[in-house]
Write a protein that holds these residues in place. Structure first.
Motif, short mmCIF file in Angstrom:
data_model
loop_
_atom_site.label_atom_id
_atom_site.label_comp_id
_atom_site.label_asym_id
_atom_site.label_seq_id
_atom_site.Cartn_x
_atom_site.Cartn_y
_atom_site.Cartn_z
N ASP A 62 35.43 42.96 43.68
CA ASP A 62 36.27 41.87 44.17
C ASP A 62 37.71 42.37 44.19
N THR A 63 38.40 42.16 45.30
CA THR A 63 39.80 42.59 45.40
C THR A 63 40.76 41.43 45.26
N ALA A 64 40.30 40.29 44.79
CA ALA A 64 41.16 39.10 44.69
C ALA A 64 42.35 39.34 43.77
N PHE A 65 42.17 40.15 42.73
CA PHE A 65 43.25 40.38 41.77
C PHE A 65 43.91 41.75 41.93
N ILE A 66 43.50 42.50 42.94
CA ILE A 66 44.11 43.79 43.21
C ILE A 66 45.00 43.61 44.43
N LEU A 67 46.28 43.87 44.28
CA LEU A 67 47.21 43.62 45.38
C LEU A 67 47.44 44.85 46.25
N ASN A 68 47.51 46.01 45.66
CA ASN A 68 47.81 47.22 46.41
C ASN A 68 46.68 48.22 46.19
N PHE A 69 46.01 48.62 47.27
CA PHE A 69 44.92 49.57 47.09
C PHE A 69 44.59 50.28 48.39
N HIS A 70 43.92 51.41 48.22
CA HIS A 70 43.28 52.14 49.31
C HIS A 70 41.79 51.94 49.11
N ALA A 71 41.04 51.88 50.20
CA ALA A 71 39.61 51.64 50.08
C ALA A 71 38.85 52.39 51.17
N ILE A 72 37.55 52.50 50.96
CA ILE A 72 36.65 53.02 51.98
C ILE A 72 35.38 52.20 51.94
N ASP A 73 34.90 51.83 53.11
CA ASP A 73 33.65 51.11 53.25
C ASP A 73 32.70 51.97 54.07
N PHE A 74 31.52 52.22 53.52
CA PHE A 74 30.46 52.88 54.26
C PHE A 74 29.65 51.75 54.87
N LEU A 75 29.88 51.48 56.15
CA LEU A 75 29.43 50.25 56.78
C LEU A 75 27.93 50.19 57.02
N ALA A 77 24.40 53.17 58.01
CA ALA A 77 23.89 54.51 57.74
C ALA A 77 24.75 55.61 58.35
N GLU A 78 25.72 55.27 59.22
CA GLU A 78 26.51 56.31 59.86
C GLU A 78 28.00 56.04 59.98
N LYS A 79 28.47 54.81 59.87
CA LYS A 79 29.88 54.51 60.12
C LYS A 79 30.63 54.23 58.82
N PHE A 80 31.92 54.61 58.84
CA PHE A 80 32.79 54.30 57.70
C PHE A 80 34.14 53.83 58.20
N SER A 81 34.86 53.17 57.30
CA SER A 81 36.22 52.72 57.58
C SER A 81 37.03 52.90 56.30
N SER A 82 38.15 53.59 56.40
CA SER A 82 39.05 53.77 55.27
C SER A 82 40.34 53.03 55.61
N TYR A 83 40.88 52.29 54.65
CA TYR A 83 42.05 51.47 54.95
C TYR A 83 42.88 51.24 53.71
N ASP A 84 44.08 50.70 53.91
CA ASP A 84 44.94 50.34 52.79
C ASP A 84 45.32 48.87 52.90
N SER A 85 45.71 48.30 51.76
CA SER A 85 46.10 46.90 51.71
C SER A 85 47.23 46.77 50.70
N TRP A 86 48.29 46.04 51.09
CA TRP A 86 49.45 45.88 50.22
C TRP A 86 49.78 44.41 50.09
#
Length: 152
Positions: A62-75, A77-86
């Motif tokens: 859960d990212t409800a209490f994390i304000l600043n982070f980098h993340a990666i989602d393996f969507l 079997a083949e696709k991914f998305s890496s992103y940041d949130s501030w």
């Protein structure tokens, strides 16, 4: 004689056409434990082609209490998305889209197709043809996952 020359010409033409075709990636039978998982990048920042050599990941619950982070989602079997949130809502956010697949049981190849920026960035989306490649060794310790870049 003309039939033989026509057959020879068509054969050479077909060989040329099929040899220019983009090579297809071989399917592997390695288990994909990353499929449909979401991770916070604890160390290493945004996972990008020119990024760090080592990334330390923790499962994102859960990212409800994390304000600043980098993340990666393996969507899937083949696709991914890496992103940041501030915490500020109108920062310049980066999102990397691509595909991944296992080349060995504990190694993945990631192909970056595009890097996009949020509306506040005033930057165009970068599209890569051919895709930019990254290869990582996977080291799993408990619930932690470490990606170690393999340089060419």
């Amino acid at each position: 004689m003309k039939k033989n020359l026509a057959f020879l010409f068509l054969s050479v033409l077909l060989i040329i056409i099929f040899s220019c075709k983009e090579p297809e990636r071989k399917k592997t039978n390695f288990p994909n434990e990353l499929k449909n998982t979401h991770w916070i990048v604890n160390y290493g920042g945004l996972i990008s082609p020119e990024g760090e050599n080592t990334y330390e990941l923790s499962k994102r619950i859960d990212t409800a209490f994390i304000l600043n982070f980098h993340a990666i989602d393996f969507l899937d079997a083949e696709k991914f998305s890496s992103y940041d949130s501030w915490e500020c809502g109108n920062d310049c956010f980066t999102r990397i889209h691509g595909r991944y697949y296992f080349t060995e049981a504990h190694q993945i190849k990631m192909e970056v197709d595009s890097i996009s920026k949020s509306d506040f960035c005033d930057a165009p989306t970068q599209i890569f043809k051919p895709s930019k490649e990254m290869v990582f060794d996977l080291v799993k310790k408990g619930t932690q996952l470490t990606l170690i870049r393999k340089r060419k």
